[in-house]
Motif scaffolding. Structure first.
Motif, PDB file in Angstrom:
ATOM      1  N   ASP A  17      41.460  48.868  14.082  1.00 32.97           N
ATOM      2  CA  ASP A  17      40.241  48.445  13.375  1.00 32.97           C
ATOM      3  C   ASP A  17      40.496  48.268  11.884  1.00 32.97           C
ATOM      4  N   SER A  18      41.384  49.068  11.332  1.00 33.65           N
ATOM      5  CA  SER A  18      41.658  49.003   9.896  1.00 33.65           C
ATOM      6  C   SER A  18      42.295  47.678   9.485  1.00 33.65           C
ATOM      7  N   SER A  19      42.818  46.914  10.446  1.00 31.31           N
ATOM      8  CA  SER A  19      43.472  45.641  10.129  1.00 31.31           C
ATOM      9  C   SER A  19      42.515  44.450  10.197  1.00 31.31           C
ATOM     10  N   ILE A  20      41.272  44.661  10.567  1.00 37.45           N
ATOM     11  CA  ILE A  20      40.329  43.556  10.805  1.00 37.45           C
ATOM     12  C   ILE A  20      40.098  42.723   9.549  1.00 37.45           C
ATOM     13  N   LYS A  21      40.202  41.420   9.750  1.00 28.98           N
ATOM     14  CA  LYS A  21      39.921  40.428   8.707  1.00 28.98           C
ATOM     15  C   LYS A  21      39.022  39.340   9.326  1.00 28.98           C
ATOM     16  N   ASN A  22      38.304  38.629   8.476  1.00 30.35           N
ATOM     17  CA  ASN A  22      37.482  37.492   8.900  1.00 30.35           C
ATOM     18  C   ASN A  22      36.551  37.842  10.068  1.00 30.35           C
ATOM     19  N   ALA A  23      35.814  38.911   9.909  1.00 27.04           N
ATOM     20  CA  ALA A  23      34.909  39.400  10.952  1.00 27.04           C
ATOM     21  C   ALA A  23      33.658  38.532  11.066  1.00 27.04           C
ATOM     22  N   ILE A  24      33.359  38.112  12.284  1.00 29.34           N
ATOM     23  CA  ILE A  24      32.146  37.351  12.587  1.00 29.34           C
ATOM     24  C   ILE A  24      31.339  38.190  13.581  1.00 29.34           C
ATOM     25  N   PRO A  25      30.082  38.535  13.245  1.00 28.97           N
ATOM     26  CA  PRO A  25      29.302  39.398  14.137  1.00 28.97           C
ATOM     27  C   PRO A  25      28.774  38.661  15.364  1.00 28.97           C
ATOM     28  N   ASN A  26      28.493  39.434  16.406  1.00 28.78           N
ATOM     29  CA  ASN A  26      27.797  38.899  17.573  1.00 28.78           C
ATOM     30  C   ASN A  26      26.361  38.582  17.196  1.00 28.78           C
ATOM     31  N   ASP A  27      25.720  37.758  18.007  1.00 27.87           N
ATOM     32  CA  ASP A  27      24.304  37.435  17.849  1.00 27.87           C
ATOM     33  C   ASP A  27      23.529  38.376  18.770  1.00 27.87           C
ATOM     34  N   PHE A  28      22.707  39.233  18.195  1.00 25.86           N
ATOM     35  CA  PHE A  28      21.990  40.253  18.949  1.00 25.86           C
ATOM     36  C   PHE A  28      20.543  39.863  19.269  1.00 25.86           C
ATOM     37  N   GLU A  29      20.146  38.647  18.953  1.00 27.99           N
ATOM     38  CA  GLU A  29      18.750  38.224  19.139  1.00 27.99           C
ATOM     39  C   GLU A  29      18.260  38.392  20.575  1.00 27.99           C
ATOM     40  N   GLU A  30      18.983  37.851  21.543  1.00 24.39           N
ATOM     41  CA  GLU A  30      18.527  37.928  22.931  1.00 24.39           C
ATOM     42  C   GLU A  30      18.468  39.371  23.405  1.00 24.39           C
ATOM     43  N   LEU A  31      19.509  40.120  23.154  1.00 19.50           N
ATOM     44  CA  LEU A  31      19.590  41.507  23.598  1.00 19.50           C
ATOM     45  C   LEU A  31      18.458  42.340  22.994  1.00 19.50           C
ATOM     46  N   LEU A  32      18.265  42.262  21.693  1.00 19.69           N
ATOM     47  CA  LEU A  32      17.230  43.065  21.036  1.00 19.69           C
ATOM     48  C   LEU A  32      15.825  42.530  21.312  1.00 19.69           C
ATOM     49  N   GLY A  33      15.710  41.233  21.443  1.00 19.63           N
ATOM     50  CA  GLY A  33      14.405  40.626  21.655  1.00 19.63           C
ATOM     51  C   GLY A  33      13.872  40.760  23.070  1.00 19.63           C
ATOM     52  N   HIS A  34      14.740  41.064  24.026  1.00 16.74           N
ATOM     53  CA  HIS A  34      14.327  41.129  25.425  1.00 16.74           C
ATOM     54  C   HIS A  34      14.655  42.482  26.064  1.00 16.74           C
ATOM     55  N   SER A  35      14.664  43.520  25.257  1.00 18.66           N
ATOM     56  CA  SER A  35      14.903  44.876  25.763  1.00 18.66           C
ATOM     57  C   SER A  35      13.987  45.834  25.003  1.00 18.66           C
ATOM     58  N   LYS A  36      14.127  47.111  25.299  1.00 20.47           N
ATOM     59  CA  LYS A  36      13.332  48.146  24.638  1.00 20.47           C
ATOM     60  C   LYS A  36      14.175  48.943  23.653  1.00 20.47           C
ATOM     61  N   ILE A  37      15.252  48.359  23.189  1.00 21.36           N
ATOM     62  CA  ILE A  37      16.191  49.065  22.313  1.00 21.36           C
ATOM     63  C   ILE A  37      15.559  49.347  20.953  1.00 21.36           C
ATOM     64  N   LYS A  38      15.584  50.620  20.588  1.00 17.61           N
ATOM     65  CA  LYS A  38      15.124  51.063  19.265  1.00 17.61           C
ATOM     66  C   LYS A  38      16.162  51.939  18.585  1.00 17.61           C
ATOM     67  N   ARG A  39      17.155  52.403  19.354  1.00 20.08           N
ATOM     68  CA  ARG A  39      18.197  53.279  18.805  1.00 20.08           C
ATOM     69  C   ARG A  39      19.552  52.629  19.038  1.00 20.08           C
ATOM     70  N   LEU A  40      20.341  52.631  18.004  1.00 17.44           N
ATOM     71  CA  LEU A  40      21.649  51.998  18.043  1.00 17.44           C
ATOM     72  C   LEU A  40      22.685  53.002  17.533  1.00 17.44           C
ATOM     73  N   PHE A  41      23.784  53.112  18.258  1.00 15.06           N
ATOM     74  CA  PHE A  41      24.865  54.017  17.892  1.00 15.06           C
ATOM     75  C   PHE A  41      26.166  53.232  17.793  1.00 15.06           C
ATOM     76  N   CYS A  42      26.867  53.412  16.712  1.00 10.03           N
ATOM     77  CA  CYS A  42      28.171  52.773  16.527  1.00 10.03           C
ATOM     78  C   CYS A  42      29.256  53.803  16.801  1.00 10.03           C
ATOM     79  N   THR A  43      30.266  53.403  17.563  1.00 10.39           N
ATOM     80  CA  THR A  43      31.347  54.329  17.928  1.00 10.39           C
ATOM     81  C   THR A  43      32.472  54.225  16.904  1.00 10.39           C
ATOM     82  N   GLY A  44      32.297  54.891  15.817  1.00  9.74           N
ATOM     83  CA  GLY A  44      33.318  54.936  14.784  1.00  9.74           C
ATOM     84  C   GLY A  44      32.851  54.334  13.474  1.00  9.74           C
ATOM     85  N   LYS A  45      33.550  54.726  12.422  1.00 10.52           N
ATOM     86  CA  LYS A  45      33.178  54.311  11.066  1.00 10.52           C
ATOM     87  C   LYS A  45      33.327  52.814  10.842  1.00 10.52           C
ATOM     88  N   THR A  46      34.324  52.192  11.454  1.00 11.38           N
ATOM     89  CA  THR A  46      34.505  50.755  11.242  1.00 11.38           C
ATOM     90  C   THR A  46      33.374  49.971  11.881  1.00 11.38           C
TER      91      THR A  46
END
Length: 182
Positions: free
Chosen positions: A104-133
C-alpha cells in the motif's frame, strides 16, 4: 532506490465486484486487492491474511474453507454468504492505481471507486477501513463526496495483513468487535 521502486509499479484496475445488497448496513473497505486476491477473484484471499479469521470470530463463527482452499468457488461462496447474513458490504477504496505488489505504501495515481449505487441503494451508515492507507485514501478521495450526503460514520481498523505483525489475532478480533455493534 526510489527510481527502482517507481519502475516496479504496475497499473492495476480493480476487477472484483463489491459484495453487498439492499440490506447491507456496514461497509468494510480495503485499499486494493492483493495479487493473491486478484488471482482468486475475491477479497483478502492471501493465505496469511487474517481477515477471514478475524471477522467470523467477531460473530462467533469460523469458516470451513481456508483462503488457499482447492475449492476456490466454495471458499468465495462461503465468504459472500457470511457477509450478507450479517448485512456487511465489502469492497475497496480504489478502482485503480499504480502499485508494487501488495505494498500500500507504494500506491501512486489512486483513482477511487464510485460508491453512489452501493450507498444509494443500501442501508449503510457505518464504514470501516482496514488499515491506515485505506482510511487515508478514503478521507482524501471520497469523504467530501459521500460522508455528509449519506450520513456515514467512518472509522479506521488495524490491517489484517501479515505485514501488520504488531497486531496479534486476538487483538485484531477485539478491535473488529466494533463492527458487531450495529
Amino acid at each position: 532506490m526510489e527510481l527502482a521502486e517507481k519502475t516496479d509499479l504496475q497499473k492495476i484496475i480493480h476487477q472484483i465486484p463489491p459484495v453487498w445488497n439492499s440490506e447491507s448496513q456496514v461497509l468494510i473497505l480495503g485499499t486494493m486487492p492483493s495479487p493473491k486476491s486478484r488471482e482468486a477473484g475475491f477479497f483478502y484471499m492471501h493465505p496469511q491474511n487474517r481477515f477471514w479469521k478475524v471477522l467470523p470470530a467477531v460473530f462467533g463463527e469460523s469458516l470451513h474453507n481456508p483462503n488457499n482452499s482447492p475449492d476456490r468457488e466454495a471458499a468465495i461462496s462461503e465468504r459472500r454468504d457470511f457477509l450478507l447474513r450479517y448485512h456487511i458490504a465489502l469492497w475497496d477504496v480504489l478502482a485503480s492505481c499504480q502499485i508494487s505488489g501488495a505494498a500500500d505504501s507504494s500506491i501512486k495515481n489512486a483513482i477511487p471507486n464510485d460508491f453512489e449505487e452501493l450507498l444509494g441503494h443500501s442501508k449503510i451508515k457505518r464504514l470501516f477501513c482496514t488499515g491506515k492507507t485505506a482510511f487515508s485514501l478514503w478521507k482524501k478521495t471520497c469523504a467530501e463526496k459521500y460522508e455528509e450526503r449519506y450520513h456515514l460514520t467512518v472509522e479506521c481498523l488495524p490491517s489484517t495483513s501479515p505485514a501488520n505483525a504488531a497486531w496479534s489475532l486476538e487483538k485484531l478480533i477485539e478491535a473488529y468487535k466494533v463492527i458487531y455493534k450495529f
